[in-house]
Write an enzyme that holds these catalytic residues in place. Structure first.
Site, PDB file in Angstrom:
ATOM      1  N   CYS A  92       3.050  -1.127 -12.511  1.00  0.00           N
ATOM      2  CA  CYS A  92       3.302   0.022 -13.396  1.00  0.00           C
ATOM      3  C   CYS A  92       4.466  -0.338 -14.321  1.00  0.00           C
ATOM      4  O   CYS A  92       5.401   0.433 -14.468  1.00  0.00           O
ATOM      5  CB  CYS A  92       3.581   1.291 -12.599  1.00  0.00           C
ATOM      6  SG  CYS A  92       4.999   1.168 -11.515  1.00  0.00           S
TER       7      CYS A  92
ATOM      8  N   GLY B 129      -1.171   5.967  -2.273  1.00  0.00           N
ATOM      9  CA  GLY B 129      -1.912   6.630  -3.358  1.00  0.00           C
ATOM     10  C   GLY B 129      -3.224   5.904  -3.646  1.00  0.00           C
ATOM     11  O   GLY B 129      -4.289   6.529  -3.739  1.00  0.00           O
TER      12      GLY B 129
ATOM     13  N   ALA C 158       0.784  -1.240   0.000  1.00  0.00           N
ATOM     14  CA  ALA C 158       0.000   0.000   0.000  1.00  0.00           C
ATOM     15  C   ALA C 158       0.817   1.291   0.000  1.00  0.00           C
ATOM     16  O   ALA C 158       0.320   2.330  -0.439  1.00  0.00           O
ATOM     17  CB  ALA C 158      -0.934   0.000   1.206  1.00  0.00           C
ATOM     18  N   ALA C 159       2.030   1.240   0.539  1.00  0.00           N
ATOM     19  CA  ALA C 159       2.770   2.492   0.755  1.00  0.00           C
ATOM     20  C   ALA C 159       3.208   3.115  -0.575  1.00  0.00           C
ATOM     21  O   ALA C 159       3.585   2.378  -1.492  1.00  0.00           O
ATOM     22  CB  ALA C 159       3.992   2.208   1.623  1.00  0.00           C
ATOM     23  N   PRO C 160       3.175   4.424  -0.709  1.00  0.00           N
ATOM     24  CA  PRO C 160       2.801   5.443   0.286  1.00  0.00           C
ATOM     25  C   PRO C 160       1.293   5.744   0.362  1.00  0.00           C
ATOM     26  O   PRO C 160       0.913   6.733   0.969  1.00  0.00           O
ATOM     27  CB  PRO C 160       3.576   6.677  -0.187  1.00  0.00           C
ATOM     28  CG  PRO C 160       3.610   6.519  -1.686  1.00  0.00           C
ATOM     29  CD  PRO C 160       3.671   5.037  -1.956  1.00  0.00           C
TER      30      PRO C 160
ATOM     31  N   ASP D  49      -1.018  -4.232  -5.552  1.00  0.00           N
ATOM     32  CA  ASP D  49      -0.315  -3.305  -6.441  1.00  0.00           C
ATOM     33  C   ASP D  49       1.170  -3.645  -6.266  1.00  0.00           C
ATOM     34  O   ASP D  49       1.859  -3.053  -5.440  1.00  0.00           O
ATOM     35  CB  ASP D  49      -0.634  -1.861  -6.007  1.00  0.00           C
ATOM     36  CG  ASP D  49      -0.065  -0.831  -6.954  1.00  0.00           C
ATOM     37  OD1 ASP D  49      -0.044  -1.088  -8.168  1.00  0.00           O
ATOM     38  OD2 ASP D  49       0.362   0.238  -6.470  1.00  0.00           O
TER      39      ASP D  49
ATOM     40  N   ASP E  83       2.273  -2.994   4.212  1.00  0.00           N
ATOM     41  CA  ASP E  83       3.504  -2.800   3.428  1.00  0.00           C
ATOM     42  C   ASP E  83       4.690  -3.147   4.319  1.00  0.00           C
ATOM     43  O   ASP E  83       4.634  -2.977   5.534  1.00  0.00           O
ATOM     44  CB  ASP E  83       3.652  -1.351   2.938  1.00  0.00           C
ATOM     45  CG  ASP E  83       4.502  -1.256   1.679  1.00  0.00           C
ATOM     46  OD1 ASP E  83       3.934  -1.050   0.582  1.00  0.00           O
ATOM     47  OD2 ASP E  83       5.751  -1.409   1.790  1.00  0.00           O
TER      48      ASP E  83
ATOM     49  N   ASP F 215       5.798  -8.213   6.040  1.00  0.00           N
ATOM     50  CA  ASP F 215       5.790  -8.890   4.747  1.00  0.00           C
ATOM     51  C   ASP F 215       4.412  -9.505   4.494  1.00  0.00           C
ATOM     52  O   ASP F 215       3.980 -10.388   5.239  1.00  0.00           O
ATOM     53  CB  ASP F 215       6.874  -9.982   4.761  1.00  0.00           C
ATOM     54  CG  ASP F 215       7.105 -10.580   3.390  1.00  0.00           C
ATOM     55  OD1 ASP F 215       6.139 -10.678   2.606  1.00  0.00           O
ATOM     56  OD2 ASP F 215       8.252 -10.945   3.096  1.00  0.00           O
TER      57      ASP F 215
HETATM   58  C1  LIG Z   1       4.157  -0.238  -6.413  1.00  0.00           C
HETATM   59  S1  LIG Z   1       4.562   0.085  -4.784  1.00  0.00           S
HETATM   60  C2  LIG Z   1       3.004   0.396  -4.044  1.00  0.00           C
HETATM   61  C3  LIG Z   1       2.411   1.751  -4.355  1.00  0.00           C
HETATM   62  C4  LIG Z   1       1.110   1.993  -3.628  1.00  0.00           C
HETATM   63  N1  LIG Z   1       0.139   0.966  -3.888  1.00  0.00           N
HETATM   64  C5  LIG Z   1       0.511   3.334  -3.997  1.00  0.00           C
HETATM   65  O1  LIG Z   1      -0.392   3.406  -4.826  1.00  0.00           O
HETATM   66  O2  LIG Z   1       0.937   4.348  -3.441  1.00  0.00           O
HETATM   67  C6  LIG Z   1       4.931  -1.512  -4.177  1.00  0.00           C
HETATM   68  C7  LIG Z   1       5.087  -1.592  -2.679  1.00  0.00           C
HETATM   69  O3  LIG Z   1       5.271  -2.970  -2.340  1.00  0.00           O
HETATM   70  C8  LIG Z   1       5.979  -3.008  -1.122  1.00  0.00           C
HETATM   71  N2  LIG Z   1       6.449  -4.403  -0.942  1.00  0.00           N
HETATM   72  C9  LIG Z   1       7.408  -5.063  -1.622  1.00  0.00           C
HETATM   73  N3  LIG Z   1       7.487  -6.324  -1.174  1.00  0.00           N
HETATM   74  C10 LIG Z   1       6.553  -6.480  -0.207  1.00  0.00           C
HETATM   75  C11 LIG Z   1       6.159  -7.553   0.625  1.00  0.00           C
HETATM   76  N4  LIG Z   1       6.738  -8.744   0.534  1.00  0.00           N
HETATM   77  N5  LIG Z   1       5.179  -7.349   1.527  1.00  0.00           N
HETATM   78  C12 LIG Z   1       4.582  -6.131   1.629  1.00  0.00           C
HETATM   79  N6  LIG Z   1       4.927  -5.078   0.875  1.00  0.00           N
HETATM   80  C13 LIG Z   1       5.895  -5.253  -0.037  1.00  0.00           C
HETATM   81  C14 LIG Z   1       7.057  -1.959  -1.332  1.00  0.00           C
HETATM   82  O4  LIG Z   1       7.547  -1.528  -0.093  1.00  0.00           O
HETATM   83  C15 LIG Z   1       6.263  -0.863  -2.079  1.00  0.00           C
HETATM   84  O5  LIG Z   1       5.812   0.107  -1.181  1.00  0.00           O
END
Ligand SMILES: C[S@@+](CC[C@H](N)C(=O)[O-])C[C@H]1O[C@@H](n2cnc3c(N)ncnc32)[C@H](O)[C@@H]1O
Length: 443
Positions: A383, A267, A263-265, A330, A286, A313
Site C-alpha cells: 500500500c 483483511g 496476513a495479520a490482521p 502483502d 504473520d 517469520d
Molecule cells: C501490510 S501488513 C498485512 C496486512 C494484511 N495482509 C491485511 O490485509 O490485513 C504487513 C504485515 O507483515 C507482517 N510482517 C512483517 N515482516 C514479516 C515477516 N518477516 N514474516 C511474517 N510477517 C511479517 C507485519 O506484522 C504485518 O502484519
C-alpha cells in the site's frame, strides 16, 4: 471534558510518547463514552488534522511568534497548533470561538501567564488572513509544496520525480482529506443490496464501488463501526476498495491451497476465504502474534472456517515449500498510499527506513516464491507509492528468476497498466494508493 482539552491530552501522548494516532484516538473515544457526537467529531478532526498539518502549523508559529515552534514549551506549542488549526482549516468554527477557546485552554493548562501571547499570535493570524495567506512560503518548489501541504521534502521529491509538480500537489491535497469508509460485504452471509439498505435505514449515504462486486462506500459520520448494522452478524468487513482488488487479482479457487505470508490482521485472508466459498485450505502467516489473533476473531465473526494461522517469520518457514497453488505476499511497506488514514506515517518514515524495508521485502519475496507449486502464482502487493518497493523490486525478481513471468490482470479488471502490474493512484482511482503484481511460475 471538552473536545479541545481531550485533543490536547491526546496530542501530548502522540507527541511525547510517540504513540500511534489511531491507537490514542480509539482509546480516548472508548474511555469517553458520554462525549456528544459533535464533540467526538471535533476531537477526531482536531487530532488527525493537527498531526497531519504539523509542518504548516509549526511554520506559522515560527513566523508569527517571538520564539520558534521548537523553542516554545512543548505544551504551549500544542495549544497554539490547536488554535491555528481551527483558524486555518475549520470553516465551521467562528474565528472568535477558536481564539477564545484556545486562550481558555492555555489558562487551564498552566499557561495563564502566557495567555496574552496565545491571544496575540492567533489574532495576528486573523489580521494577516484578511489580506492573503499568512503562511509565507519559500521559493524553492520542493519545500514550498512541503510547507504548504505539510509533507516532508523527501516525500515531495519522491513523487515529483515520478509524476511531476502538478500531480504531486494533487496527491498532497488528496492525502490531507478525511478518508472514506469502504466496506467489503461477505457474499456468504448477505448481499450488497441488503447491507446498503440496512445502512440507508440509519440515514447513511452508501453507494456501490464500481468494478468491485463486494465493495460499498459509506459517506458521512458513522459513529463506532461495531455498532453499524450487520457488523456482529458478519455481513461485512472494513476494507478500502484498492485493498479489495488484491484478492481478485490472486483469484483463488474453491479447494485450493492458498498461503498468505503477511496476513495479520486478516483483511485479505478473509476476503480470499470468501472468494473460495469457504472451501479449501488457507494458511495465514504473520510474525505479529497479537495481530494474528485478530484473524481468528474475524474468521469467527464472518462465519468462515478454512483459515489456519501460523505465527513466526515467513522468511523461515520451510513447511510450505512447493505447497501453495497461490501465495499472497502483502508485504510490510512504507504505507505512502495510506497517508490520509495514518497521518503520522509521513513523520515516522525516513528514506533510511525505506531502504531497510526494501531489503525485507526482497527476502520475503525470494523465500515465499519457493512456496508456490509449479504452474501456481504469487501476488506481491503493497500500500505504498514508492517505486523501489514496487516495480523496481518486481523487475529485480523477474530478472533473477527466469522461470517466473508477470501475468497482467484479465481485461475486465477495473485498473490496467501497460506494464502488466496494477498501480492505484489515489488522484485517479479515488482509493488508497496501492501496487500489486501477479507472478506466475512455469509448469
Ligand atoms: C501490510 S501488513 C498485512 C496486512 C494484511 N495482509 C491485511 O490485509 O490485513 C504487513 C504485515 O507483515 C507482517 N510482517 C512483517 N515482516 C514479516 C515477516 N518477516 N514474516 C511474517 N510477517 C511479517 C507485519 O506484522 C504485518 O502484519
Amino acid at each position: 471534558m471538552n473536545a479541545r482539552q481531550l485533543a490536547f491530552l491526546a496530542l501530548k501522548q502522540i507527541d511525547r510518547q510517540s504513540a500511534y494516532t489511531d491507537v490514542v484516538l480509539d482509546r480516548t473515544l472508548r474511555q469517553q463514552k458520554s462525549l456528544k457526537p459533535e464533540d467526538r467529531g471535533l476531537f477526531t478532526e482536531l487530532v488527525y488534522g493537527i498531526v497531519r498539518r504539523q509542518r504548516s502549523l509549526d511554520a506559522l508559529i515560527d513566523q508569527l511568534g517571538k520564539k520558534k515552534a521548537r523553542q516554545q514549551p512543548p505544551d504551549l506549542r500544542l495549544i497554539l497548533q490547536i488554535g491555528l488549526y481551527q483558524l486555518r482549516y475549520l470553516d465551521h468554527i467562528p474565528p472568535s470561538a477558536a481564539v477564545n477557546t484556545t486562550v481558555e485552554l492555555a489558562k487551564t493548562n498552566s499557561f495563564k501567564h502566557l495567555s496574552g501571547v496565545v491571544n496575540g499570535i492567533l489574532r495576528q493570524y486573523e489580521r494577516l488572513a484578511q489580506e492573503g495567506d499568512p503562511l509565507k512560503l519559500p521559493r524553492d518548489p520542493i519545500p514550498r509544496l512541503g510547507l504548504l501541504h505539510s509533507f516532508p521534502d523527501w516525500i515531495i521529491q519522491l513523487w515529483w520525480e515520478e509524476w511531476g509538480e502538478e500531480e504531486t500537489e494533487k496527491l498532497c491535497i488528496w492525502f490531507n482529506k478525511t478518508p472514506y469508509l469502504d466496506l467489503r460485504i461477505n457474499p456468504l452471509q448477505t448481499t450488497r443490496e441488503a447491507v446498503q439498505e440496512a445502512l440507508n435505514a440509519q440515514s447513511l449515504n452508501v453507494y456501490a464501488l464500481s468494478g468491485l462486486p463486494q465493495g460499498l462506500r459509506v459517506e458521512g459520520k458513522t459513529g463506532p463501526i461495531a455498532l453499524l448494522p450487520g457488523y456482529g452478524e458478519g455481513w461485512w468487513t472494513v476494507q478500502d476498495g484498492s485493498a479489495q482488488l488484491v484478492a481478485h487479482l490472486l483469484d483463488p479457487q474453491p479447494g485450493e491451497v492458498v498461503i498468505d505470508a503477511c496476513a495479520a490482521p486478516g483483511g485479505k485472508t478473509t476476503h480470499i476465504a470468501e472468494l473460495m466459498g469457504d472451501r479449501g485450505e488457507i494458511w495465514a502467516c504473520d510474525r505479529a502474534l497479537k495481530r494474528l489473533n485478530h484473524i481468528t476473531g474475524n474468521q469467527q465473526r464472518l462465519k468462515l472456517h478454512n483459515i489456519q494461522t501460523c505465527g513466526g517469520d515467513s522468511r523461515q518457514f520451510e513447511q510450505f515449500i512447493g505447497k501453495g497453488d497461490r501465495v499472497l505476499l502483502d508485504a510490510p511497506c512504507s504505507g505512502l498510499g495510506t497517508l490520509h488514514r495514518h497521518p503520522d506515517i509521513r513523520w515516522r518514515q525516513t528514506p533510511e527506513k525505506l531502504a531497510e524495508l526494501v531489503q525485507l521485502q526482497r527476502e520475503l519475496l525470494n523465500h515465499t516464491a519457493t512456496w508456490v507449486k509449479p504452474g501456481g502464482c504469487l501476488v506481491y502487493s503493497t500500500c505504498t507509492l514508492n517505486p523501489q518497493e514496487n516495480e523496481a523490486l518486481v523487475q529485480d525478481f523477474l530478472a533473477t528468476h527466469p522461470q517466473w513471468h508477470l501475468q497482467p490482470p484479465p481485461p475486465n479488471f477495473p485498473v490496467q497498466n501497460p506494464a502488466g502490474w496494477v498501480k492505484i493512484l489515489p488522484t485517479k482511482q479515488d482509493m488508497d494508493g496501492f501496487f500489486m503484481a501477479k507472478l506466475v511460475l512455469e509448469q
